[in-house]
Design an enzyme around this catalytic site. Structure first.
Site, PDB file in Angstrom:
ATOM      1  N   ARG A 157      42.651   8.690 -22.870  1.00 55.76           N
ATOM      2  CA  ARG A 157      41.523   9.464 -22.329  1.00 55.76           C
ATOM      3  C   ARG A 157      41.894  10.060 -20.986  1.00 55.76           C
ATOM      4  O   ARG A 157      42.543   9.416 -20.162  1.00 55.76           O
ATOM      5  CB  ARG A 157      40.332   8.519 -22.184  1.00 55.76           C
TER       6      ARG A 157
ATOM      7  N   ASP B 179      39.018  -8.679 -27.953  1.00 55.56           N
ATOM      8  CA  ASP B 179      40.461  -8.674 -28.222  1.00 55.56           C
ATOM      9  C   ASP B 179      41.191  -7.564 -27.459  1.00 55.56           C
ATOM     10  O   ASP B 179      42.418  -7.444 -27.556  1.00 55.56           O
ATOM     11  CB  ASP B 179      40.720  -8.536 -29.731  1.00 55.56           C
TER      12      ASP B 179
ATOM     13  N   LYS C 288      42.827   3.297 -24.023  1.00 60.37           N
ATOM     14  CA  LYS C 288      41.680   2.499 -24.465  1.00 60.37           C
ATOM     15  C   LYS C 288      42.090   1.801 -25.758  1.00 60.37           C
ATOM     16  O   LYS C 288      42.481   2.472 -26.722  1.00 60.37           O
ATOM     17  CB  LYS C 288      40.497   3.452 -24.712  1.00 60.37           C
TER      18      LYS C 288
ATOM     19  N   GLY D   1      33.665  -4.508 -16.413  1.00 62.05           N
ATOM     20  CA  GLY D   1      35.060  -4.144 -16.154  1.00 62.05           C
ATOM     21  C   GLY D   1      35.768  -3.636 -17.398  1.00 62.05           C
ATOM     22  O   GLY D   1      35.251  -3.702 -18.508  1.00 62.05           O
TER      23      GLY D   1
ATOM     24  N   ASP E 198      32.280   7.838 -22.702  1.00 58.89           N
ATOM     25  CA  ASP E 198      32.032   6.759 -23.657  1.00 58.89           C
ATOM     26  C   ASP E 198      31.284   7.218 -24.898  1.00 58.89           C
ATOM     27  O   ASP E 198      30.063   7.219 -24.954  1.00 58.89           O
ATOM     28  CB  ASP E 198      31.339   5.566 -22.988  1.00 58.89           C
TER      29      ASP E 198
ATOM     30  N   GLY F 175      37.610  -4.027 -20.217  1.00 58.72           N
ATOM     31  CA  GLY F 175      38.007  -5.144 -21.062  1.00 58.72           C
ATOM     32  C   GLY F 175      38.999  -4.746 -22.131  1.00 58.72           C
ATOM     33  O   GLY F 175      39.655  -5.591 -22.747  1.00 58.72           O
TER      34      GLY F 175
ATOM     35  N   ASP G 158      26.945   1.540 -16.936  1.00 55.37           N
ATOM     36  CA  ASP G 158      28.409   1.492 -16.945  1.00 55.37           C
ATOM     37  C   ASP G 158      28.990   2.628 -17.773  1.00 55.37           C
ATOM     38  O   ASP G 158      30.209   2.817 -17.784  1.00 55.37           O
ATOM     39  CB  ASP G 158      28.914   0.136 -17.468  1.00 55.37           C
TER      40      ASP G 158
HETATM   41  P1  AMP Z   1      31.347  -0.303 -24.184  1.00 56.79           P
HETATM   42  O1  AMP Z   1      30.145  -0.722 -24.925  1.00 56.79           O
HETATM   43  O2  AMP Z   1      32.481   0.132 -25.059  1.00 56.79           O
HETATM   44  O3  AMP Z   1      31.067   0.652 -23.080  1.00 56.79           O
HETATM   45  O4  AMP Z   1      31.879  -1.645 -23.498  1.00 56.79           O
HETATM   46  C1  AMP Z   1      31.099  -2.486 -22.718  1.00 56.79           C
HETATM   47  C2  AMP Z   1      31.979  -3.562 -22.123  1.00 56.79           C
HETATM   48  O5  AMP Z   1      32.577  -4.341 -23.145  1.00 56.79           O
HETATM   49  C3  AMP Z   1      33.125  -3.058 -21.264  1.00 56.79           C
HETATM   50  O6  AMP Z   1      33.315  -3.953 -20.219  1.00 56.79           O
HETATM   51  C4  AMP Z   1      34.276  -3.062 -22.238  1.00 56.79           C
HETATM   52  O7  AMP Z   1      35.520  -3.134 -21.564  1.00 56.79           O
HETATM   53  C5  AMP Z   1      33.996  -4.325 -23.026  1.00 56.79           C
HETATM   54  N1  AMP Z   1      34.607  -4.288 -24.370  1.00 56.79           N
HETATM   55  C6  AMP Z   1      34.218  -3.528 -25.406  1.00 56.79           C
HETATM   56  N2  AMP Z   1      34.993  -3.757 -26.477  1.00 56.79           N
HETATM   57  C7  AMP Z   1      35.917  -4.664 -26.126  1.00 56.79           C
HETATM   58  C8  AMP Z   1      37.003  -5.324 -26.805  1.00 56.79           C
HETATM   59  N3  AMP Z   1      37.304  -5.062 -28.080  1.00 56.79           N
HETATM   60  N4  AMP Z   1      37.730  -6.203 -26.096  1.00 56.79           N
HETATM   61  C9  AMP Z   1      37.445  -6.473 -24.816  1.00 56.79           C
HETATM   62  N5  AMP Z   1      36.433  -5.911 -24.127  1.00 56.79           N
HETATM   63  C10 AMP Z   1      35.675  -5.006 -24.764  1.00 56.79           C
HETATM   64 MG    MG Z   2      31.613   1.738 -21.687  1.00 60.86          MG
END
Ligand code: AMP
Ligand code: MG
Length: 508
Positions: A185, A134, A122, A99, A271, A101, A261
């Site tokens: 974005r 965070d 983002k 989801g 991404d 995050g 994802d």
């Molecule tokens: P990503 O690797 O950026 O595609 O993120 C993978 C997952 O980790 C997704 O569900 C993001 O929303 C969550 N995520 C990445 N960085 C953070 C962060 N700093 N705080 C909260 N969730 C994060």
């Molecule tokens: Mg991602």
């Protein structure tokens, strides 16, 4: 460069963005309603005015109030902020709940040409999907996504776009303390293969049907209401991914985290974490620090694309056919067709790069293979090799200067001649003048890509010294990648020894 109060204010002025939020109208289990967390001292550091205009937004208002709006401090009327639910395979391991995050979808707009676009922040704070994160983003990765996604767009490759970047005035804590930032974005949608997996993992076929119809309505309207549309959807998504990955390979792009994802069903690149462009041609090239097995290496991307399409097809099995075995057979055929589709697109891409016209000959495949083998064996820079070859195409009688400039890219310049002779002989049988061929090649072989060392240099100046001039210059050069820009020759050259970037890192 305006500062804004760190409070959420709702205004009643005419909206600079005319939201029309179709995803927020879907069932409640598709997302969580959540507002951005205000930040203390937002500053607008970059606003993409041409994109705002293209989207039919009020660019003046957005530029004036950008710090408040693109930080999430001020919510515009019509915005219905949500964090989307999704799951995903990360490096092959299934995670049933990921989801948004650290991202919040502000809403959608319909452009003047009728195309719908998401606008998402983002780095805008925690959501129920944040787990231990965070919810924030650091300035470096925000600028990186800005540069690379806009460069992809300028290269003509389907991609999400960058509307704005703001700094928050607040630190983020990673291995070191970094300046915080928020990225805005724009995407055709943020629906991923992992969005389908989220519902499939819960056995929620009704939600998959609703999601599939939403995706069809939005991205594949020609399938709407047709029989067998769920299998057709697998084929349609496979077709766009096959074409997308062929285009990536054509410019030496390595996505770096092709988790399910991070694969958008719209067919856009999405991404930009540890992504990077290859300098020296080697299909095994990997930059991402977390990709130790080379799962997402340059040359592995088509296979991973197919693997992800298989995961996508699985989520639709109950809708593809009522008999499970029959559904699996049909889905398997679609997954097999992905590779055929990729091969077709790759052939189109590489033929154009080598200046070969539509008229095919049997030995073309071997000519293509021999060229790539030459680049690999001779450790040639991928981008420059094709660009110099485009120059060499301008003269059928072998322009010695242009040929020498190509040969100079090889470890052993003498190794160039045999292949060049073959290529010229082949080109003579195409019904095209050298001038036409060279122009066509120059329109597909960029002079400029976001070279890692130039990207890192721009990010370091911005994050360490607050100097955005290199970031601005790099964006400018990369907005016209197919034009020779002699004043910016330094942006076209590969890293010198010692300048190479060996690893890239996720922005989390
Ligand atoms: P990503 O690797 O950026 O595609 O993120 C993978 C997952 O980790 C997704 O569900 C993001 O929303 C969550 N995520 C990445 N960085 C953070 C962060 N700093 N705080 C909260 N969730 C994060
Ligand atoms: Mg991602």
């Amino acid at each position: 460069m305006t500062e804004a109060a760190p409070t959420l204010t709702k205004r009643s002025d005419p909206a600079p963005i005319a939201f029309d939020n179709s995803y927020a109208r879907l069932p409640a289990n598709f997302f969580t309603r959540i507002e951005p967390t205000p930040v203390t001292a937002p500053r607008l550091i970059k606003f993409n005015r041409p994109l705002a205009v293209e989207m039919g937004l009020d660019a003046d208002a957005l530029e004036r109030d950008g710090a408040a709006i693109f930080s999430g401090n001020r919510l515009l009327p019509g915005s219905e902020p949500i964090a989307m639910a999704y799951a995903g395979h990360q490096f092959g391991q299934f995670v049933p709940q990921l989801g948004d995050g650290r991202a919040i979808l502000l809403g959608e707009v319909v452009r003047p040409d009728g195309e719908r676009r998401d606008i998402q922040l983002k780095g805008s704070g925690q959501t129920p999907w944040s787990r231990r994160g965070d919810g924030r983003a650091a300035l470096g990765p925000v600028l990186r996504e800005y540069i690379v996604s806009e460069a992809m767009h300028a290269l003509g490759i389907p991609t999400t776009r960058a509307l704005a970047a703001v700094t928050t005035g607040q630190p983020v804590y990673r291995e070191t303390i970094l300046p915080g930032a928020i990225f805005t974005r724009v995407a055709a949608s943020h629906i991923r293969v992992g969005t389908f997996q989220y519902f499939a993992a819960r056995g929620d076929t009704d939600s998959i049907r609703v999601l599939a119809d939403h995706v069809i309505g939005r991205h594949y309207p020609e399938l709407a209401g047709t029989d067998g549309r769920h299998l057709k959807l697998v084929d349609a998504v496979a077709e766009r991914q096959a074409r997308l990955i062929a285009r990536w390979l054509g410019v030496g792009f390595i996505h770096g985290v092709m988790n399910t994802d991070n694969m958008a069903v719209s067919g856009e690149t999405i991404d930009f974490g540890p992504c990077a462009f290859m300098d020296v041609y080697d299909p095994r090239t990997v930059f991402s620090s977390i990709d130790q097995m080379g799962r997402y290496a340059y040359g592995n991307q088509p296979l991973i694309g197919q693997w992800n399409i298989a995961r996508f097809a699985e989520t639709l099995l109950p809708l593809i056919h009522e008999t499970p075995d029959e559904a699996v057979d049909l889905a398997n055929d679609a997954v097999t067709r992905f590779m055929e589709r990729f091969q077709e697109h790759w052939k189109t891409v590489i033929r154009a790069k080598l200046g070969l016209s539509e008229h095919e000959e049997d030995e073309d495949t071997d000519l293509i293979r021999a060229f790539l083998a030459l680049l690999h064996a001779q450790k040639a820079d991928f981008t420059l090799a094709f660009r110099r070859l485009s120059d060499a195409a301008a003269d059928e009688g072998a322009d010695e200067g242009a040929d020498a400039a190509f040969a100079a890219l090889l470890d052993d310049p003498l190794a160039a001649a045999p292949w060049l002779i073959r290529w010229r002989a082949r080109a003579l049988r195409d019904n095209r003048s050298p001038g036409e061929r060279a122009a066509a090649m120059r329109s597909v072989n960029p002079a400029f890509i976001p070279r890692n060392h130039k990207v890192e240099e721009a990010l370091a100046a911005a994050t360490e010294d607050g100097d955005f001039s290199l970031f601005e210059a790099l964006n400018g050069v990369l907005s016209r990648p197919y034009e020779d820009q002699p004043a910016f020759a330094a942006y076209a050259t590969p890293p010198k020894p010692g300048e190479e970037v060996l690893q890239t890192f996720c922005g989390t």
